[in-house]
Design a protein around this motif. Structure first.
Motif, PDB file in Angstrom:
ATOM      1  N   THR A 133     -65.098  -6.125  61.209  1.00  0.00           N
ATOM      2  CA  THR A 133     -64.859  -6.516  62.415  1.00  0.00           C
ATOM      3  C   THR A 133     -63.741  -5.593  63.391  1.00  0.00           C
ATOM      4  O   THR A 133     -62.941  -4.951  62.763  1.00  0.00           O
ATOM      5  CB  THR A 133     -64.053  -7.817  62.436  1.00  0.00           C
ATOM      6  OG1 THR A 133     -64.872  -8.713  61.440  1.00  0.00           O
ATOM      7  CG2 THR A 133     -63.822  -8.521  63.685  1.00  0.00           C
ATOM      8  N   ARG A 136     -60.039  -5.759  68.062  1.00  0.00           N
ATOM      9  CA  ARG A 136     -59.954  -6.400  69.491  1.00  0.00           C
ATOM     10  C   ARG A 136     -60.491  -8.049  69.377  1.00  0.00           C
ATOM     11  O   ARG A 136     -60.122  -8.734  70.110  1.00  0.00           O
ATOM     12  CB  ARG A 136     -60.743  -5.639  70.669  1.00  0.00           C
ATOM     13  CG  ARG A 136     -62.169  -5.759  70.419  1.00  0.00           C
ATOM     14  CD  ARG A 136     -62.660  -5.196  71.641  1.00  0.00           C
ATOM     15  NE  ARG A 136     -64.229  -5.162  71.685  1.00  0.00           N
ATOM     16  CZ  ARG A 136     -64.908  -4.264  71.125  1.00  0.00           C
ATOM     17  NH1 ARG A 136     -64.364  -2.974  70.533  1.00  0.00           N
ATOM     18  NH2 ARG A 136     -66.239  -4.092  71.090  1.00  0.00           N
ATOM     19  N   LYS A 137     -61.338  -8.126  68.312  1.00  0.00           N
ATOM     20  CA  LYS A 137     -61.682  -9.510  68.047  1.00  0.00           C
ATOM     21  C   LYS A 137     -61.090 -10.468  67.163  1.00  0.00           C
ATOM     22  O   LYS A 137     -61.478 -11.381  66.731  1.00  0.00           O
ATOM     23  CB  LYS A 137     -63.443  -9.575  67.513  1.00  0.00           C
ATOM     24  CG  LYS A 137     -64.354  -8.584  68.397  1.00  0.00           C
ATOM     25  CD  LYS A 137     -65.703  -8.525  67.947  1.00  0.00           C
ATOM     26  CE  LYS A 137     -66.748  -8.057  69.072  1.00  0.00           C
ATOM     27  NZ  LYS A 137     -67.961  -7.949  68.699  1.00  0.00           N
TER      28      LYS A 137
END
Length: 285
Positions: A133, A136-137
């Motif tokens: 991932t 930023r997420k």
């Protein structure tokens, strides 16, 4: 207590403002909690211990090393893990890439061994399923766990954590406590927090700072004992005291003088902490 960290007459100033005022402190194996109001000097002390900030006066000796000497400072950095209050991230990196990058900075040069270490620390903080991932997420709590994972790389002997439970939900905080309590069995952990319940749950010792100085050093029980005979429960709010609050059952908990109709209550760490700080604690309450 076996001493692993010695701080002597440590001072740090910014212009005319004294942030650390000749601090003396000894740390040993296990988990030590660091409490204090905003501006007490906690983060500055941790930055000095983590070798990211040089003091103006005084000295530090950690794990038998003197960070004022360049070679020994480098050796100390290899053996410590640091979670700053505001960790920086590269948002376009994946979780694995960012942890791997920090591992390279920590001189883990063997690629296969380094990747095993990265996977280990991500599993420790329950981020193994987020390895691909993008940073930023991640949620705020996930970013905080990633910052903790970076601090755990290379299995440090000295672990310095500045507000590590910020953004964690109750389940994550429980897992954090389990992890840190286990880590404290074999190394020195210094944990700065505003959460007195974390100190009660985790720490063998607690240090309280105020105004750039250490104003208390002892066990959590001894800190609670500061409020012995000064904690009361009453049906009506007291007059003339700012140190009281309404509890969930509709009664009032007061620190200090016995209010009319008050009955003694068992003091907690928070009670001792608030009374120890006095006027600043009243403002905080």
């Amino acid at each position: 207590m076996d001493t692993t960290v010695e701080v002597r007459a440590l001072a740090k100033r910014y212009g005319r403002t004294t942030v650390l005022d000749r601090v003396d402190l000894d740390l040993g194996p296990g988990v030590t909690g660091l409490l204090g109001p905003n501006g007490a000097g906690k983060t500055t002390l941790l930055r000095c211990l983590a070798t990211t900030l040089a003091p103006d006066d005084g000295g530090i000796r950690a794990l038998g090393l003197d960070p004022a000497r360049r070679e020994q400072r480098t050796a100390l950095r290899r053996r410590l893990g640091y979670l700053p209050q505001d960790p920086g991230f590269y948002p376009h990196f994946t979780v694995f890439e960012l942890a791997d990058y920090v591992a390279i900075l920590k001189e883990l040069t063997d690629r296969a061994e380094r990747h095993r270490e990265v996977r280990r620390v991500l599993a420790e903080v329950d981020l193994a399923d987020r390895a691909r991932t993008r940073v930023r997420k991640l949620s705020g709590g996930m970013k905080q766990r990633l910052a903790l994972a970076q601090a755990l790389l290379a299995d440090p002997d000295l672990l310095i954590l500045d507000e590590p439970t910020v953004g964690l939900d109750p389940e994550q905080r429980m897992r954090f406590r389990a992890l840190v309590s286990r880590l404290g069995e074999s190394r020195t952990v210094l944990l700065s927090t505003h959460q007195t319940e974390d100190v009660a749950a985790l720490c063998e010792r607690v240090v309280v700072m105020n105004g750039g100085r250490v104003v208390f050093e002892g066990t959590p029980g001894e800190l609670a004992g500061v409020a012995a005979g000064q904690v009361w429960i009453s049906d009506a709010p007291p007059s003339g005291s700012a140190l009281f609050w309404r509890t969930a059952d509709g009664r009032y908990r007061t620190l200090g003088e016995n209010p009319p109709g008050g009955t003694p209550a068992v003091p907690a760490i928070e009670d001792g902490y608030l009374l120890l700080l006095g006027a600043p604690a009243e403002a905080a309450a």
